[in-house]
Design an enzyme around this catalytic site. Structure first.
Site, PDB file in Angstrom:
ATOM      1  N   ASP A 193       0.829  -1.196   0.000  1.00  0.00           N
ATOM      2  CA  ASP A 193       0.000   0.000   0.000  1.00  0.00           C
ATOM      3  C   ASP A 193       0.875   1.262   0.000  1.00  0.00           C
ATOM      4  OD1 ASP A 193      -2.688   1.370   0.533  1.00  0.00           O
ATOM      5  OD2 ASP A 193      -1.496   2.066   2.239  1.00  0.00           O
ATOM      6  N   GLU A 218       1.451  -0.173  -4.720  1.00  0.00           N
ATOM      7  CA  GLU A 218       0.531   0.893  -5.117  1.00  0.00           C
ATOM      8  C   GLU A 218       1.261   2.212  -5.349  1.00  0.00           C
ATOM      9  OE1 GLU A 218      -3.478   3.162  -3.577  1.00  0.00           O
ATOM     10  OE2 GLU A 218      -1.898   2.664  -2.169  1.00  0.00           O
ATOM     11  N   ASP A 282     -10.878   1.606  -3.589  1.00  0.00           N
ATOM     12  CA  ASP A 282     -10.769   3.071  -3.615  1.00  0.00           C
ATOM     13  C   ASP A 282     -11.658   3.688  -4.696  1.00  0.00           C
ATOM     14  OD1 ASP A 282      -8.924   3.528  -1.532  1.00  0.00           O
ATOM     15  OD2 ASP A 282      -7.257   2.956  -2.826  1.00  0.00           O
TER      16      ASP A 282
END
Length: 395
Positions: A193, A218, A282
């Site tokens: 992340d 990410e 998201d």
């Protein structure tokens, strides 16, 4: 369009599923959304593992496993505590065991850019971790987010203590934790992340030490390593394809062929490294930062599941949008597998205009999108599956 992710294939596993990953034949399920923590999630997924496996998914991306200040898992505190809002450590390990039995790889969402302190330290901020399994002090927190460490090597995640990855003791502890997740808990793959928050060299170190087969970072802008094999294993979560595809399905299919006659986005530039998707926790779910147009979901899946790249299906679409969509996605995955379409498959775009897109993939599959009447020429083509504004043929 916005941010994108890089993916690394470790290629260390010699199992059958490892061969699937190495050959670019994986299909990923993101197995949660932004609200999943409210619904006894590990138990819910445990019941779905047989269907996930039967549907053709090779890997399932699970939510952050550690105890967190926020129930979604993205404000971790005690990394070694696996009792979270998604369920207990016992339920998690039971789920991972079942996934292994059904040959579905488990991907952990790794949140190590920031960590919430347990006690106040330097400057009166929560930048100490007394009483936790990794009792770091203020030197583990970057100076730009209230700690005594060095400045961040990437972008700041504002409002919380950011981890200083330049510190040797921090990296040693993170590597120990990642190895524990892999070797003891039962995770096999990692999704890092907010990886743009720290230098790519540290993720290279973490991947090299923990040896996941498949890793996703990410928001990475670039990560070209040489001499250690990561250059050829590099890929990107294809946000560009998502952005163009969700405009194309609104009657602008001409967008799906670039000036060189190739697909736009990472899929056209480096297809074997393109991880394609329509939505995630998201962009979709209740956050809905950038959702795919809901009435065109199946056109989107007909595109990514028949094209080169590594497709990733979103839990909401697969399990919450009705049995018809679930079954149509399963049919598309089945056609992909039977016709041996993979991340490196060739593509010939035959049509790309406002109301029609058509292409031949791997010379074994033909597909079309849009409301224009069209079918491939030649008797060798047989209709494999079809739905609203899409059709797929095979030889």
């Amino acid at each position: 369009m916005g941010y994108y992710n890089n993916v690394f294939d470790g290629c260390n596993d010699q199992t059958d599923i490892g061969a699937v990953m190495r050959n670019g034949r994986e299909v990923i399920l993101q197995a949660y959304n932004w609200e999943s923590h409210k619904h006894n999630w590990y138990k819910n997924l445990d019941a779905k593992v047989p269907d996930i496996s039967k549907s053709g998914f090779t890997s399932a991306w699970l939510p952050p496993p550690s105890q967190s200040l926020a129930p979604e898992g993205y404000l971790p505190q005690d990394l070694y505590s696996l009792n979270s809002a998604y369920g207990s450590e016992h339920l998690l390990k039971s789920l991972l065991g079942k996934m292994k039995l059904y040959k579905v790889r488990a991907m952990a969402d790794i949140v190590i850019n920031h960590r919430i302190g347990t006690t106040r330290g330097h400057g009166g901020m929560y930048n100490r971790y007394d009483g936790s399994s990794l009792p770091w002090d203020e030197h583990a927190v970057t100076s730009c987010t209230g700690g005594k460490g060095n400045r961040s090597t990437g972008d700041n995640f504002n409002g919380v203590p950011n981890v200083d990855h330049t510190q040797h003791f921090v990296r040693k502890d993170i590597i120990g934790w990642l190895r524990w997740l892999r070797n003891t808990v039962g995770f096999q793959d990692f999704r890092f992340d907010f990886a743009r928050g720290y230098s790519a060299q540290y993720v290279k170190e973490y991947i090299g030490a923990a040896k996941p087969l498949f890793s996703v970072g990410e928001c990475w802008d670039s990560c070209n390593y040489n001499g250690h094999g990561l250059d050829y294993n590099q890929a990107a979560f294809d946000f560009t394809t998502k952005g163009i595809l969700q405009e194309a399905v609104m009657g602008q299919y001409w967008r799906l062929r670039d000036a060189q006659g190739k697909p736009p986005g990472v899929m056209g530039w480096w297809p074997s490294r393109s991880v394609t998707f329509l939505d995630n926790h998201d962009t979709g779910s209740t956050q809905a930062h950038w959702p795919f147009p809901s009435h065109h979901i199946m056109e989107g899946y007909a595109y990514i599941l028949t094209h080169p790249g590594i497709p990733c299906v979103f839990y909401d679409h697969f399990y919450d949008w009705g049995s018809s969509i679930h079954d149509q996605i399963v049919k598309l995955i089945d056609v992909r597998r039977r016709q041996d379409i993979h991340s490196r498959s060739t593509i010939r775009i035959l049509e790309a205009k406002s109301n029609l897109y058509a292409a031949i993939v791997g010379e074994k599959l033909c597909m079309k999108l849009g409301d224009a009447s069209w079918c491939p020429s030649g008797r060798e083509w047989t209709l494999a599956t079809s739905g609203h504004r899409y059709a797929v043929w095979h030889k």
